[in-house]
Scaffold this active site. Structure first.
Site, PDB file in Angstrom:
ATOM      1  N   HIS A  37      13.348  79.620  90.847  1.00 53.29           N
ATOM      2  CA  HIS A  37      13.162  80.420  91.940  1.00 53.29           C
ATOM      3  C   HIS A  37      11.867  79.844  92.468  1.00 53.29           C
ATOM      4  CE1 HIS A  37      13.298  84.117  94.322  1.00 53.29           C
ATOM      5  NE2 HIS A  37      12.216  83.595  94.764  1.00 53.29           N
ATOM      6  N   HIS A  39       8.738  78.944  95.562  1.00 52.43           N
ATOM      7  CA  HIS A  39       8.411  78.740  97.168  1.00 52.43           C
ATOM      8  C   HIS A  39       7.443  77.665  97.299  1.00 52.43           C
ATOM      9  CE1 HIS A  39      10.498  82.452  98.109  1.00 52.43           C
ATOM     10  NE2 HIS A  39      10.115  82.938  97.059  1.00 52.43           N
ATOM     11  N   LYS A 126      21.052  81.516  99.115  1.00 56.98           N
ATOM     12  CA  LYS A 126      20.055  82.849  98.923  1.00 56.98           C
ATOM     13  C   LYS A 126      20.608  83.757  99.814  1.00 56.98           C
ATOM     14  CE  LYS A 126      16.818  85.018  97.155  1.00 56.98           C
ATOM     15  NZ  LYS A 126      15.353  84.601  96.906  1.00 56.98           N
ATOM     16  N   HIS A 163      18.437  88.328  96.075  1.00 60.65           N
ATOM     17  CA  HIS A 163      17.323  89.235  96.249  1.00 60.65           C
ATOM     18  C   HIS A 163      17.822  90.643  96.170  1.00 60.65           C
ATOM     19  CE1 HIS A 163      13.141  90.442  97.259  1.00 60.65           C
ATOM     20  NE2 HIS A 163      13.711  91.506  97.385  1.00 60.65           N
ATOM     21  N   HIS A 201      14.832  87.616  90.060  1.00 62.57           N
ATOM     22  CA  HIS A 201      13.412  88.145  89.876  1.00 62.57           C
ATOM     23  C   HIS A 201      13.711  89.510  89.515  1.00 62.57           C
ATOM     24  CE1 HIS A 201      14.050  89.265  94.002  1.00 62.57           C
ATOM     25  NE2 HIS A 201      13.536  88.183  94.394  1.00 62.57           N
ATOM     26  N   ASP A 274       9.533  82.921  90.804  1.00 62.87           N
ATOM     27  CA  ASP A 274       9.145  83.476  92.315  1.00 62.87           C
ATOM     28  C   ASP A 274       7.548  83.158  92.533  1.00 62.87           C
ATOM     29  OD1 ASP A 274       9.381  84.742  94.724  1.00 62.87           O
ATOM     30  OD2 ASP A 274       9.535  86.859  93.921  1.00 62.87           O
ATOM     31  N   HIS A 278       0.524  82.441  99.356  1.00 65.15           N
ATOM     32  CA  HIS A 278      -0.158  82.959 100.641  1.00 65.15           C
ATOM     33  C   HIS A 278      -1.385  82.602 100.534  1.00 65.15           C
ATOM     34  CE1 HIS A 278       3.484  85.137 101.882  1.00 65.15           C
ATOM     35  NE2 HIS A 278       3.638  85.801 100.787  1.00 65.15           N
TER      36      HIS A 278
END
Length: 372
Positions: A37, A39, A126, A163, A201, A274, A278
């Site tokens: 997982h 990003h 997902k 999720h 998660h 996860d 940002h």
């Protein structure tokens, strides 16, 4: 006097007391881990994330919640090329493979599922409940609308990553995972007994108990931040936006349940960071984004968590075997060596044209990766 060390991490994060932990200088060689997982985002910042991810992972499942979301085979293959073209010139382990996913919507067709899986590069779909997390507005509004796509996945052996939180207004944010298990997961597992599911998660004792009791096709990933931190990290001594993630950090009893599950040796649980980068300006804001960034030291943080339980002998299977087995991937052949040698995490890392604040910014991590 018998060499027992009691670790107290950071008192305001929830105390992590431990059994006898490994002495300083302990080395541990394990099979190269995978992250189920991750990003990577999209654009100039992807290269910054890959600098970190490639240090400790052979393969990473790339999340599809871009803008616009990755809903078709073509989009997933194009995104894969953008990730590959952002890789560092020299790969620490000689190779790195992004494993692609499709973003499931109410309209995803069985044909699209089969086409995606046939490429060999798209390993999962997902499921985001609409509005549950970052860039999930195009997500699923009613699980029944996805049943034609899910039946196709069940038939071909494609993994469904969920999720596992409801996004229903009025449901308390700390209860969204347990409610999702009752309302969505249990009926889904009954209706699709052969569908390979990953509850992503997980963050509650309810999820641990459910996954332990569920049929063998249901497994779960656990992040390092949910193993190491409870909600005090987010809320005590001032609000800490870099600990704000979804699922939100829970109370200590849940962290203890997750730690017990991860270190139990059960193949029901495996690594999924996860890690969600940002830019600092959208985290430190009046309405800050959800996501904790751990790509810079995830395996080292998992080692801390397992060490706190005297369970370093279980680390390799959790990081490197259980997830690959569930996805029917060959286990990696490369290895990494960890050493119990602390280092200080930089206060910031580059993130495209901006910067990000990582977990443990300016603080120490007890384990290092020393050789590949």
């Amino acid at each position: 006097g018998n060499g027992t060390i009691i670790i107290r991490y950071h008192s305001n994060y929830g105390i992590m007391a431990s059994q006898a932990t490994a002495p300083e200088g302990t080395k541990l060689t394990i099979t190269l881990p995978d992250d189920f997982h991750h990003h990577f985002r999209d654009g100039p910042s992807t290269a910054n994330v890959l600098e970190h991810a490639t240090q400790q992972f052979g393969r990473c499942i790339a999340m599809p919640n871009l803008r616009p979301p990755v809903t078709t085979t073509e989009m997933a293959l194009e995104y894969r090329q953008r990730i590959l073209s952002s890789l560092p010139k020299e790969l620490p382990h000689g190779s790195f493979e992004p494993l692609m996913t499709l973003y499931l919507t109410d309209n995803t067709s069985p044909d699209e599922i089969k086409k995606a899986f046939a490429t060999g590069h798209i390993k999962a779909c997902k499921y985001y409940p609409a509005g549950a997390t970052t860039n999930s507005d195009a997500g699923v509004t009613d699980v029944k609308k996805t049943y034609p796509a899910l039946r196709a996945m069940e038939e071909i052996g494609m993994v469904l990553c969920i999720h596992s939180e409801v996004s229903t207004p009025g449901i308390d944010i700390f209860d969204r995972e347990p409610v999702f298990i009752e309302e969505i997961i249990k009926p889904l597992v009954k209706d699709m007994p052969k569908l390979k599911i990953v509850m992503e998660h997980i963050s509650t004792k309810e999820a641990v108990d459910y996954v332990m009791s569920a049929p063998d096709n249901v497994k779960a990933s656990i992040t390092c931040h949910h193993l190491l931190y409870n909600r005090n990290a987010l809320l005590v001594g001032g609000i800490k936006p870099h600990f704000y993630c979804l699922p939100i950090l829970k109370r200590e009893t849940h962290r203890e349940a997750l730690l017990g599950a991860a270190t139990s040796g059960s193949n029901k649980f495996f690594l999924g960071t996860d890690s969600a980068p940002h830019a600092v300006e959208v985290k430190e804001a009046a309405c800050g984004c959800a996501g904790a960034y751990t790509a810079h030291c995830a395996v080292q943080l998992y080692a801390e968590a397992f060490d706190s339980m005297g369970a370093l002998d279980k680390l390799e299977a959790f990081c490197s075997f259980h997830g690959a087995d569930h996805y029917q991937l060959p286990r990696n052949t490369q290895q990494i060596t960890l050493e119990k040698k602390s280092w200080i995490v930089p206060k910031r890392y580059s993130f495209g044209i901006s910067q990000l604040v990582p977990i443990r910014a300016g603080e120490s991590v007890a384990w290092s990766i020393v050789s590949n």
